[in-house]
Design an enzyme around this catalytic site. Structure first.
Site, PDB file in Angstrom:
ATOM      1  N   GLY A 354      78.320   9.164  43.144  1.00 56.51           N
ATOM      2  CA  GLY A 354      77.374   9.163  44.246  1.00 56.51           C
ATOM      3  C   GLY A 354      77.122  10.551  44.769  1.00 56.51           C
ATOM      4  O   GLY A 354      77.793  11.510  44.367  1.00 56.51           O
ATOM      5  N   VAL A 358      79.437  11.173  50.786  1.00 56.61           N
ATOM      6  CA  VAL A 358      79.481   9.724  51.032  1.00 56.61           C
ATOM      7  C   VAL A 358      80.913   9.210  51.163  1.00 56.61           C
ATOM      8  O   VAL A 358      81.130   8.022  51.363  1.00 56.61           O
ATOM      9  CB  VAL A 358      78.732   8.932  49.926  1.00 56.61           C
ATOM     10  CG1 VAL A 358      77.248   9.232  49.963  1.00 56.61           C
ATOM     11  CG2 VAL A 358      79.311   9.232  48.550  1.00 56.61           C
ATOM     12  N   GLY A 359      81.904  10.103  51.012  1.00 50.21           N
ATOM     13  CA  GLY A 359      83.295   9.697  51.251  1.00 50.21           C
ATOM     14  C   GLY A 359      84.060   9.291  50.020  1.00 50.21           C
ATOM     15  O   GLY A 359      84.976   8.471  50.102  1.00 50.21           O
ATOM     16  N   LYS A 360      83.737   9.877  48.863  1.00 51.23           N
ATOM     17  CA  LYS A 360      84.419   9.496  47.624  1.00 51.23           C
ATOM     18  C   LYS A 360      85.894   9.931  47.652  1.00 51.23           C
ATOM     19  O   LYS A 360      86.780   9.155  47.335  1.00 51.23           O
ATOM     20  CB  LYS A 360      83.702  10.123  46.416  1.00 51.23           C
ATOM     21  CG  LYS A 360      82.262   9.688  46.265  1.00 51.23           C
ATOM     22  CD  LYS A 360      81.606  10.249  45.013  1.00 51.23           C
ATOM     23  CE  LYS A 360      81.447  11.736  45.032  1.00 51.23           C
ATOM     24  NZ  LYS A 360      80.514  12.215  46.061  1.00 51.23           N
ATOM     25  N   THR A 361      86.129  11.181  48.046  1.00 47.69           N
ATOM     26  CA  THR A 361      87.511  11.710  48.077  1.00 47.69           C
ATOM     27  C   THR A 361      88.345  11.014  49.143  1.00 47.69           C
ATOM     28  O   THR A 361      89.494  10.620  48.889  1.00 47.69           O
ATOM     29  CB  THR A 361      87.482  13.225  48.322  1.00 47.69           C
ATOM     30  OG1 THR A 361      86.698  13.849  47.308  1.00 47.69           O
ATOM     31  CG2 THR A 361      88.886  13.801  48.309  1.00 47.69           C
ATOM     32  N   SER A 677      60.732   8.109  35.994  1.00 50.76           N
ATOM     33  CA  SER A 677      60.347   7.054  36.944  1.00 50.76           C
ATOM     34  C   SER A 677      59.113   7.419  37.770  1.00 50.76           C
ATOM     35  O   SER A 677      58.820   6.779  38.762  1.00 50.76           O
ATOM     36  CB  SER A 677      61.518   6.740  37.878  1.00 50.76           C
ATOM     37  OG  SER A 677      61.844   7.875  38.644  1.00 50.76           O
ATOM     38  N   LYS A 720      66.889   4.867  46.018  1.00 49.40           N
ATOM     39  CA  LYS A 720      65.462   5.058  46.291  1.00 49.40           C
ATOM     40  C   LYS A 720      65.019   4.207  47.482  1.00 49.40           C
ATOM     41  O   LYS A 720      64.208   4.638  48.310  1.00 49.40           O
ATOM     42  CB  LYS A 720      64.645   4.707  45.046  1.00 49.40           C
ATOM     43  CG  LYS A 720      64.855   5.699  43.904  1.00 49.40           C
ATOM     44  CD  LYS A 720      64.155   5.250  42.635  1.00 49.40           C
ATOM     45  CE  LYS A 720      64.373   6.266  41.510  1.00 49.40           C
ATOM     46  NZ  LYS A 720      63.746   5.851  40.251  1.00 49.40           N
TER      47      LYS A 720
END
Length: 777
Positions: A354, A358-361, A677, A720
């Site tokens: 992501g 977004v707070g992955k770690t 796209s 999106k």
């Protein structure tokens, strides 16, 4: 041989010894036959014949064991010793030869014929004497076994035969060589042979001296080292170090036995310890082995934490630390449930993909906290060298294990949560491909026998729960991506950001900036405006920075103006943070001709993209600007070709391409853009420009187009949709094949958007364009 009178004399055989004429020395006699011969001599006229044995090891010599030529001597003195041995003092008189053995039983009695020296040229003998004395003097200097007094005595001798005999008696020659000299009656021959023997002895002594000096140096060095080592031990002992290296070896052995290693690893460690003990402390290899042993001891081999398999507890921890992210939480709870039922499971390999912020770690840390495991993180951003993963060989200077083994040492257990941060940022160059080395780490079938070049022995990583993070899956090699379970974290909706800011970010910043909850308050409308107009991101990192800025400014107001409480309203935001950086809702304010809004997926999450088309007189030249990638350029060509083939049906003059040049532009030209796209957005903008029909301002679209007008599926619909929601769009045109992805979109977003599945460009134009077809165009 000059003959003289023959005489009968008792024979005394000598072992390892020879007596020359004019020579006086003591003999110890102990054998029965020798004692009887000595007694007979004493009873007669004290004369005795001395002859050497051919082999000194023979205890009872026979006639054949005794040399025929010996020395006639006189017994000067006889003394019986307490042990039964008789010590006699004898003086050599002249050379003699045994003619016949008369008695052999009780004692040896022989008939001896005396012979005298044979002289030659007097001058030649004198010259040989001088040469002999010179050689002997040199021999004494080298040997240092003969005193200078002996040399002085020898120098006084004028008779050549006697000189040769005396010198021979002082030399350490073999009995065989002395016997040869004894048998020589010719003085000249005897002197020449003796000079040759002394010369040879000198060479031997010189060699002995060189060897002795070498040995002495070596011994001195060894003794010096020993002495210094003993001094070092004494100093170390005074300083508190028990026995220097020996004490250190003992401590290492104790640590090895306590490390709870597998049997094969312990065997290797003890073997290396044995080598370490034997190698001098100053040796370079000593520090290499010591470093290796430290790593073997420090690594966890069997120690592990017990998992907390309480699903309710884990769910509570995850919900406390993170708002939303339902799919990730669900996957972790599934893992715990399976482990609880099976009691054993290989660690899963998850990849949280992501945009930044977004707070992955932090999510990985929460997972470790929820299931009671140690947490370790390594950053793979910019790693180019394969040795960073697998380590260096021990032979290299400064060698150390790779990051995986280093991480396991930090973890201190065999089952930690191991975060591989920024796995998509690894690169490869001439030093190797680290992503290929990661294949073994992340393959559940192989990582039970992970091989690090420094450790050399295999290490078990099967109990580790690996979690990787990535911003862009496209840059991860296919084989590596295949080994991981991808969990996408698209970003947060406005509602989620509001909740995260109020529940997590603001309390954290209040604490970090030395405030209390009662000293600062941010109104909801102010928080909403902060999210909408001061940040534009998929995550919440910029939002946290803005909240930190607000807290610092509030702290300043409290300190400088002595305020008790700071309340931040919507109006005060501009005063504290300046003018808004972004305009909330990027959709057009009114319907535009030749401009359509597309939806894009970037590494920072979703974004809206305006595509503009301009017509001007020309000959059908198609110009594309805006730093477009190859894929987008092909999409524009496909859209252009499709519109030419369907011009009449779309209400466009069939010769439009002969009279007009077309310019397609995507604003923010400095930003590279690419992706499959944008096809239907470009086609819509083209049709709008050619027909004069405006594009509805509230419509956003995404999808690829074929030459037959079909709309192909795309990726990143969730991201999106979030960007469309942020931009204030209300209608999304999406490929019909992407309907299955709608369930991933949060309810709060789905409620504010209308999703229209389309499978052909005609459907797109029907929903996107306002007004009727302009037939006159």
């Amino acid at each position: 041989m000059s003959e003289t009178n023959k005489t009968q004399l008792p024979l005394l055989p000598l072992r390892g010894l020879l007596v020359f004429p004019s020579m006086v020395l003591h003999l110890d006699v102990g054998r029965d036959k020798s004692v009887h011969a000595l007694e007979k001599a004493m009873m007669d006229d004290h004369h005795i014949f001395l002859a050497a044995q051919k082999e000194s090891s023979v205890d009872e010599p026979g006639v054949q064991d005794i040399y025929r030529i010996g020395t006639m001597a006189k017994v000067k003195q006889m003394l019986k010793l307490p042990n039964g041995t008789i010590r006699v003092l004898v003086e050599g008189i002249s050379r003699g030869e045994i003619v016949q053995f008369i008695e052999e039983e009780d004692q040896f009695v022989v008939e001896v014929q005396e012979f005298k020296d044979v002289h030659g040229d007097e001058n030649e003998e004198k010259a040989l004497m001088r040469s002999l004395l010179e050689q002997f003097e040199q021999y004494i200097k080298i040997s240092k076994k003969i005193s200078q007094e002996t040399l002085a005595t020898v120098l006084d001798i004028e008779e050549p035969g006697r000189l040769a005999d005396i010198i021979t008696s002082h030399l350490t020659l073999k009995v065989k060589d002395k016997q040869e000299l004894l048998e020589m009656e010719d003085i000249k021959e005897r002197l020449q042979h003796l000079i040759k023997l002394i010369s040879n002895e000198k060479e031997v002594l010189n060699l002995e001296k060189k060897i002795g000096q070498r040995v002495k140096k070596s011994m001195e060095k060894t003794q010096k080292e020993y002495y210094l080592r003993e001094q070092m031990k004494a100093i170390q002992k005074e300083l508190g170090d028990k026995d220097g290296k020996s004490g250190e070896v003992g401590q290492l052995l104790e640590r090895i036995e306590k490390a709870d290693m597998p049997e094969r690893i312990e065997k290797v460690a003890k073997k290396e310890l044995d080598r370490y003990e034997k190698i001098p402390q100053s040796s370079a290899e000593s520090s290499v082995i010591r470093n290796y042993l430290d790593w073997l001891i420090s690594l966890p081999w069997t120690k592990q934490t017990e998992d907390n398999l309480d699903i309710n507890h884990a769910e509570k921890i995850l919900d406390e630390d993170h708002y939303g992210l339902e799919k990730v939480k669900e996957r972790v709870l599934e893992y715990l449930a399976v482990q609880k039922l099976t009691n054993s499971i290989k660690g899963p390999i998850l990849c949280l993909a992501g945009p930044p912020g977004v707070g992955k770690t932090s999510l990985a840390r929460s997972i470790a906290k929820a299931i009671n495991r140690n947490f370790v993180r390594i950053s793979l951003g910019g790693v180019r060298d394969e040795a960073e993963i697998r380590g260096h060989r021990r032979t290299y200077v400064g060698a150390m294990p790779g990051r995986i083994i280093q991480g396991m040492k930090k973890a201190e257990t065999v089952n930690p949560i191991f975060l591989l941060d920024e796995i998509d940022k690894m690169a490869s160059d001439f030093r190797g491909d680290p992503s290929s080395a990661m294949l073994e780490v992340l393959d559940p079938e192989q990582n039970s026998n992970f091989s690090d070049h420094f450790i050399e022995e295999t290490y078990d990583l099967s109990k580790v729960m690996f979690i990787a993070t990535a911003n862009n899956l496209g840059s991860i090699p296919g084989p590596l991506l295949d080994r991981m379970e991808i969990i996408s974290i698209a970003g947060y909706t406005e509602v989620e950001k509001l909740h995260i800011a109020n529940e997590h970010l603001l309390p954290k910043q209040i604490k970090e900036n030395g405030l209390t909850k009662g000293q600062i308050q941010v109104k909801e409308e102010a928080m909403l405006k902060l999210i909408r107009t001061y940040t534009r991101e998929a995550g919440v990192r910029s939002l946290e920075r803005q909240l930190a800025s607000l807290c610092r400014k509030a702290a300043k107001l409290i300190v400088s103006e002595d305020k008790k409480r700071v309340v931040i309203t919507e109006k005060q935001l501009e005063t504290l943070l300046g003018k808004p950086r972004f305009r909330y809702g990027r959709m057009e304010e009114e319907d535009q001709v030749g401009a359509a809004t597309g939806l894009a997926y970037t590494t920072a999450g979703g974004d809206t993209l305006s595509i503009e088309v301009s017509l001007y007189p020309g000959k059908g030249k198609l110009t594309l600007t805006g730093k477009l990638g190859e894929v987008m350029r092909e999409s524009a060509q496909a859209a252009f070709s499709y519109i030419r083939s369907r011009a009449e049906e779309l209400g466009i003059p069939t010769d439009f391409h002969e009279k007009n040049d077309i310019h397609i532009h995507v604003p923010e030209g400095a930003t590279p853009k690419d992706g499959p796209s944008a096809g239907i957005t470009i086609a819509t903008a083209l049709v709008s420009a050619l027909t004069g029909r405006p594009v509805k301002k509230e419509v956003g679209m995404t999808g690829e187009i074929t030459l037959r007008g079909r709309v192909l599926p795309i990726g990143g619909l969730k991201e999106k949709s979030l960007s469309a929601h942020r931009a204030g769009l209300t209608t999304i045109l999406m490929p019909a094949d992407n309907e299955k992805d709608l369930e991933d979109i949060p309810d709060s977003v789905r409620e504010g958007l209308t999703f229209i599945p389309v499978s052909h460009l005609d459907q797109v134009l029907e929903h996107a364009l306002a007004g009727e077809k302009n037939e006159s165009n």
